[in-house]
Design an enzyme around this catalytic site. Structure first.
Site, PDB file in Angstrom:
ATOM      1  N   ARG A 177     -98.193 -78.251 -18.607  1.00 26.20           N
ATOM      2  CA  ARG A 177     -97.320 -79.147 -17.853  1.00 26.20           C
ATOM      3  C   ARG A 177     -96.064 -79.398 -18.680  1.00 26.20           C
ATOM      4  NH1 ARG A 177    -100.466 -85.063 -18.194  1.00 26.20           N
ATOM      5  NH2 ARG A 177    -100.536 -85.159 -20.453  1.00 26.20           N
TER       6      ARG A 177
ATOM      7  N   GLU B  26     -93.974 -89.772 -18.397  1.00 28.60           N
ATOM      8  CA  GLU B  26     -93.900 -89.643 -19.853  1.00 28.60           C
ATOM      9  C   GLU B  26     -92.884 -88.580 -20.279  1.00 28.60           C
ATOM     10  OE1 GLU B  26     -97.814 -89.120 -21.513  1.00 28.60           O
ATOM     11  OE2 GLU B  26     -98.238 -91.262 -21.326  1.00 28.60           O
TER      12      GLU B  26
ATOM     13  N   GLU C 107    -100.811 -96.979 -18.251  1.00 23.51           N
ATOM     14  CA  GLU C 107    -101.959 -96.111 -18.545  1.00 23.51           C
ATOM     15  C   GLU C 107    -102.665 -96.587 -19.796  1.00 23.51           C
ATOM     16  OE1 GLU C 107    -101.312 -91.974 -19.170  1.00 23.51           O
ATOM     17  OE2 GLU C 107     -99.944 -91.788 -17.485  1.00 23.51           O
TER      18      GLU C 107
ATOM     19  N   GLU D 207    -108.383 -82.145 -18.661  1.00 23.55           N
ATOM     20  CA  GLU D 207    -108.722 -83.547 -18.948  1.00 23.55           C
ATOM     21  C   GLU D 207    -110.065 -83.954 -18.357  1.00 23.55           C
ATOM     22  OE1 GLU D 207    -105.017 -85.330 -17.654  1.00 23.55           O
ATOM     23  OE2 GLU D 207    -104.349 -85.467 -19.741  1.00 23.55           O
ATOM     24  N   LYS D 208    -110.947 -82.971 -18.113  1.00 28.04           N
ATOM     25  CA  LYS D 208    -112.193 -83.338 -17.444  1.00 28.04           C
ATOM     26  C   LYS D 208    -113.081 -84.228 -18.307  1.00 28.04           C
ATOM     27  CE  LYS D 208    -114.368 -78.821 -18.272  1.00 28.04           C
ATOM     28  NZ  LYS D 208    -113.210 -78.279 -19.021  1.00 28.04           N
TER      29      LYS D 208
ATOM     30  N   HIS E  78    -111.820 -86.618 -20.181  1.00 25.24           N
ATOM     31  CA  HIS E  78    -111.119 -87.906 -20.328  1.00 25.24           C
ATOM     32  C   HIS E  78    -111.784 -88.929 -19.412  1.00 25.24           C
ATOM     33  CE1 HIS E  78    -107.850 -90.807 -20.370  1.00 25.24           C
ATOM     34  NE2 HIS E  78    -107.140 -90.047 -21.187  1.00 25.24           N
TER      35      HIS E  78
END
Ligand code: GLA
Length: 657
Positions: free
Chosen positions: A103, A142, A298, A346-347, A349
């Site tokens: 990203r 961000e 966040e 990010e699984k 997270h």
């Protein structure tokens, strides 16, 4: 109080969405951030938009009473973009093109990226500006988080334009950068490049301007989107999420363009002191806009995925750190993310709704926090800080520039050390650039390592002393001007008159443990003997008294902490980077002299204490239960209290009186 998190419904079958909304209602979610990474779904091909799914999810949330912080989705460009326009990709200083598949793979100065982002935002805002569910616009995400600088050809072209706009003539640029050094004199802006990989040190003026340019390019992207949103008639507040003390973006400048400050913060559960650095971050973002409550946009409910070891949060820690934010001015607590992903990077997270479901500690804590926040009615604002800690982004860039007496300087670490000394004493502190210090606003201003000091900042700090305030400055302070050039007349040329000292030599020490040479400079004073590191400067007394002196080593007997009362208030100068105990001792001495009172007396140093008007919040961040003398009305228990007993990670929010 807003409560919620990032919601990524495109990762899930549509049949699950009603269940999501029902679950959100169950735990008291009031707002979600939607569409942050949805560009490829919203715009599957150039010129082709698919809003049907987004319409349905927004309507569903709205009918469930959940407000939407609608993202502009520009943080992660879709695959068709680099397929057709590979020039949007960013490039490192070494010339490596950063590819897609992750990203933030766009050059912020790329005209193509900006054009396509503008098209997307225009389409989004035209469709949703007046949707009653939308309460906020979340521009991008961000900015610069992964891409701290871009050296692509778009950056090169934009840097030249930026320099031309700033300097007007190449002669002015040559003067500012001192290009007669090493035959760098330019005859045209077209010869200037970003500081790409080079055989040896870059020109420091070029480095500093490239930092400014990088921050400005990201800000330009934000402002472009903001203007599109406003031009379409949207009236909701507009923001982008900050990351606390994030070096590439000068948030102190950016803040004026935010309707509300939103911040992302991920303290490390493995670090028992991380709550203090988290408090620093909360106070930093609160200070950007002290009159407007900010939002924690966040945090994690539990473990992360991106540190080398991702410890779970302790039971109660997430709620306690959330209340720490509320105490320090936040009017909303949100998470990354609502539902834990089942695929993607990010699984692992954590999320509000864990992969393991609702029979989990995380879900119970999320439920409890929703109820806690729901029970808090409007809180006043105003931390009533009598101490300011000066933090300046341009200085951050300059003080960590190479080729200094000491080349291992970590500006934020130095600031945090002073902050922690105040935090342990429950002293309220604003964190501001020097120009924000107005005469009479503060009893004490602490300005460590303020190497680059703009003239106006110097004037503000001097005026504060002349108006009777205390200023604690040094070391490595008032060394260069706005362009990273020395001023005529030596060092401390502007603050010297209110500090009563001059500096002859910076006296670098080696970093402790790094090899031969002096690494520690003990200093002795009314607080006993403590230690300085990194620098042991040679101070010339010019009216000031030595309060503490170096007690051994090459500076033995020389002033280490000085005090001067000849300019109205009191100027203190510390000639070394005091270690943790040193900052603690010096801060204690100076706070006493300045007559600064804590928010609350008698609370242990492991309790986080903060003020919002007449409401005081105490959070026990230690490992033992504590009783804190906090009297008034406990707003969570809705009962009068004389004192509060807090279990580890327990908290109380009390209206005084
Ligand atoms: C950042 C991003 C989120 C997510 C989290 C993970 O804050 O904004 O999208 O990646 O990190 O901690």
């Amino acid at each position: 109080m807003y409560y919620g998190g990032d919601y990524n419904p495109e990762q899930w079958p549509e049949e699950l969405w009603p269940e999501d909304v029902a679950r959100m209602r169950e735990v008291g979610v009031t707002m979600v951030s939607l569409g942050i990474f949805s560009w490829s779904r919203i715009q599957p091909a150039e010129g082709e938009f698919d809003f049907a799914w987004l319409d349905r999810v927004i309507d569903l949330l709205h009918s469930g009473g959940i407000a939407v912080d609608l993202a502009t989705a520009t943080a992660s460009p879709p695959p068709w973009m680099h397929e057709r326009y590979p020039e949007v990709l960013p490039v490192t200083a070494e010339g490596v093109t950063l590819g897609p598949g992750s990203r933030q793979h766009y050059a912020p100065s790329s005209p193509v990226y900006r054009r396509l982002a503008a098209e997307l935002v225009t389409a989004l805002v035209e469709r949703y500006a007046s949707h009653p569910a939308i309460v906020m616009w979340h521009v991008n995400n961000e900015y610069g988080c992964h891409l701290h600088a871009d050296y692509s050809d778009s950056a090169r072209d934009a840097f030249r334009t930026w320099l031309r706009d700033r300097y007007g003539s190449v002669a002015a640029l040559n003067d500012a950068w001192g290009t007669d050094f090493w035959a760098q004199r330019y005859t045209s802006f077209d010869q200037v490049l970003p500081p790409r990989a080079a055989p040896y040190s870059h020109n420091p003026g070029q480095l500093l301007d490239f930092h400014r340019f990088t921050s400005d390019m990201l800000l330009e992207c934000y402002l472009m989107e903001k203007e599109i949103i406003r031009a379409a008639g949207a009236t909701q507040p507009i923001t982008t999420n900050f990351m606390g003390a994030f070096k590439p973006a000068n948030y102190a400048e950016w803040a004026q363009h935010m309707d509300v400050i939103t911040d992302d913060c991920y303290p490390d559960p493995n670090d028992p002191e991380s709550f203090r650095d988290a408090a620093f971050q909360r106070d930093l973002v609160r200070s950007f806009k002290p009159d407007v409550p900010w939002l924690l946009m966040e945090q994690a409910t539990n473990a992360l995925n991106w540190r080398p070891a991702n410890a779970p949060k302790a039971p109660g820690q997430m709620e306690a750190l959330s209340i720490q934010c509320v105490g320090r001015g936040a009017d909303g607590i949100l998470f990354f993310q609502w539902r834990q992903s089942r695929a993607g990077a990010e699984k692992f997270h954590s999320a509000m709704l864990p992969h393991s479901g609702t029979d989990t500690r995380t879900w119970r804590e999320v439920t409890r926090l929703g109820a806690t926040l729901g029970s808090l009615s409007e809180l006043p604002i105003g931390a009533d800080a009598r101490v300011a800690l000066v933090m300046d982004w341009e200085n951050w860039w300059a003080v960590e520039s190479p080729d200094h007496p000491l080349n291992e300087f970590d500006y934020v670490k130095v600031l945090q050390r002073w902050y922690r000394a105040l935090h342990r004493r429950h002293v309220a502190v604003d964190i501001v650039p020097p120009e924000r210090v107005e005469p009479g606003d503060y009893d004490l201003v602490i300005a460590p390592a303020l190497y680059l000091l703009r003239h106006q900042g110097a004037e503000s700090l001097a005026a504060h002393v002349r108006a009777g305030g205390h200023l604690l400055a040094g070391p490595f302070t008032d060394v260069v001007d706005h362009y990273d050039r020395f001023l005529d007349g030596g060092f401390l040329t502007r603050l010297g008159p209110v500090l009563g000292v001059g500096i002859e030599d910076f006296g670098a020490l080696v970093t402790p443990g790094s090899g031969p040479g002096e690494s520690v400079a003990p200093l002795s004073g009314p607080f006993g003997t403590v230690h300085g590191t990194l620098l042991a400067e040679e101070v010339r007394l010019q009216g000031a008294d030595a309060v503490a002196r170096f007690s051994s080593g090459r500076r033995q007997g020389d002033p280490a902490l000085t005090q001067f009362s000849g300019a109205g208030g009191t100027g203190w100068y510390v000639a070394t980077v005091a270690d943790e105990d040193g900052c603690d001792a010096i801060a204690g001495h100076v706070l006493e002299a300045a007559g600064v009172r804590p928010v609350l007396e008698g609370a242990p140093s492991t309790v986080d204490v903060s003020r919002r008007g007449d409401v005081v919040t105490a959070v026990n961040c230690g490992s033992e239960p504590v009783t804190v003398p906090l009297a008034g009305r406990d707003l969570l228990a809705d009962a009068p209290v004389e004192c509060v007993t807090l279990e580890p990670w327990g908290f109380a929010v009390v209206r005084e009186g």
